[in-house]
Design an enzyme around this catalytic site. Sequence first.
Site, PDB file in Angstrom:
ATOM      1  N   ASP A 100       0.833  -1.201   0.000  1.00 46.68           N
ATOM      2  CA  ASP A 100       0.000   0.000   0.000  1.00 46.68           C
ATOM      3  C   ASP A 100       0.870   1.254   0.000  1.00 46.68           C
ATOM      4  O   ASP A 100       1.868   1.334   0.717  1.00 46.68           O
ATOM      5  CB  ASP A 100      -0.893  -0.026   1.252  1.00 46.68           C
ATOM      6  CG  ASP A 100      -1.870   1.124   1.296  1.00 46.68           C
ATOM      7  OD1 ASP A 100      -2.719   1.202   0.393  1.00 46.68           O
ATOM      8  OD2 ASP A 100      -1.790   1.942   2.243  1.00 46.68           O
ATOM      9  N   GLU A 118       1.589  -0.580  -5.039  1.00 46.34           N
ATOM     10  CA  GLU A 118       0.625   0.469  -5.356  1.00 46.34           C
ATOM     11  C   GLU A 118       1.404   1.781  -5.341  1.00 46.34           C
ATOM     12  O   GLU A 118       1.753   2.296  -4.281  1.00 46.34           O
ATOM     13  CB  GLU A 118      -0.505   0.531  -4.334  1.00 46.34           C
ATOM     14  CG  GLU A 118      -1.540   1.603  -4.686  1.00 46.34           C
ATOM     15  CD  GLU A 118      -2.260   2.200  -3.480  1.00 46.34           C
ATOM     16  OE1 GLU A 118      -3.381   2.688  -3.660  1.00 46.34           O
ATOM     17  OE2 GLU A 118      -1.693   2.191  -2.369  1.00 46.34           O
TER      18      GLU A 118
END
Length: 587
Positions: free
Chosen positions: A205, A268
């Site tokens: 993330d 990401e």
Amino acid sequence: MDVFDAAWWKQAVVYQVYPRSFKDANGDGLGDIPGITSKIDYLASLGVDAIWLSPFYPSNLADGGYDVIDYRNVDPRLGTLGDFDELVAAAHGAGIKVIVDIVPNHTSNCHAMFKAALAAGPGSPERDRYIFRPGQGEHGELPPNGWQSTFGGPAWERVEDGEWYLHLFAKEQPDLNWKNPDVHEEFKRTLRFWSDRGVDGFRIDVAHALAKDLDSRPLADYDDDAVKGQLDVSGTNPLWDRPEVHDIYREWREIFNEYEPPRFAVAEAWVHPNHQYLYASPDELGQVFNFEFAKALWSAADFKHAIHEGLESARRSGSTTTWVMSNHDVPRHATRYALPQVPAVTHHQLVNDWLLRDGRSYFEDRGLGARRARAAILMELALPGSVYIYQGEELGLFEVADIPWDRLEDPQANNSHDAGKIKGRDGCRVPLPWASEDRPAPAPWDARFGDGATGTFGFSESVPSAAGPRHASPHLPQPLWFADFSVDRQEADPGSLLALYRRAIALRRELLTSTGDLEVTWVAPEAFGADPSQVISFSRPCANGVLACITNFGERPEPLPAGKVVLSSAELEGDELPGDATVWMSV
């Protein structure tokens, strides 16, 4: 190619599970780990190679589970570590790999390390694990600078002793200081913990935010707009995409290579395409999300650009690219394709405006959106690299635009204001409809939604009570139109989108993935009489020759080359491909 090879992920079809909205096994209205395990057969029948689990860790849900209290445990509302082990065993037994989400930019403000930082006070080793700074003003009563959180409001929060901590996201998500060696060791332990439990890979993330430079000059001198600089290619932004971040991932690669086969990760990283490939280096994470599909309007020009960007990124990284149309952070693509296709300064600007007005500002042509979604998945699955499917897209789910504001969970909706007001991401996170039957509770309840105490479209299993079987309302309300998109109804329809996904994924594995060949050859549409401004066509070597993929983005039918039809998203019109349709042909 066997998906259990060391390089299984390079051409995998990965299904993203948002655990709290996938399947509820205990009837409390919240999806859980046993619920996922109960649907492994469904995932196997879809044909996916892996599942990616969004955070299932203990959390106060300030940001949908991305505010992690304990990285090496399961939220007790979602199950236990034993439940997780059973899920991994069931998935592996069905030939499905398991990827888990790692959230290394920030923790929850209830994480043990942050509690220790507060207790220890300014200047302590514990506090140095986070980014604390003194404030401005006579008594330090003003934040260190004017940075605004990406979720709205100041990016600094003051604590009782007067210092301020940085949070690029919600105030419940304090940013970690990756210059501190304790932080490095914490995540090394976490990566080994899950790898030792059989996890095959990781999704990282906000991978581009870990390294920060807050010491080169006084904080007050930094540009207030630095938080908006995620696409900066200079490498000088103090918060995003800094060159030093790659040192962290080279360190992680050493951890991944301790295992056989080596673990992999996908980043990401919402950065400029010219920098994305760096995160996918074989010496670092291995793969990075290519978000160009998720940003594209429905046009041949946009998608051709997106494909070029993805293939070029793969070439530069020495890896394979990824293709993503939807995930838990963006409006569902069936809705994006159903709305007017109007260029804007920022991607999703029109659909976010539509959401802010509860879906009433523009006409959502669902028939058109569904047709385009069918065409898009065939084009996506024909490309080399990994395809990431977001739960419910195989059902053709549209964005739920009219969730009542008092039912929203996303901090974006709660923290944004004035001209920057947005409704947030809850519309794509509504629990899945497994069964078409719903029996809403008696009034009072909102007639748009079927979230009564005795029915949840099969999302929640019934639990016994003195008054008979009961369900809790889903944590986000399901609209009554979900019945038309339920799994049971689509499994009974051979022409459903679910049936198309199953067939296309199976053919991809049989004809394309099996060869291990990543070559793509662009085919000029004018060579077979089609309009190059409306048609994308390419070919790839396949198990029995050459497979051509042709997509018509226009309204009018376009001619097709000679060949045998393998699969199409819509019925052909003689030797022509209708508008908003894709065909696979053996040529």
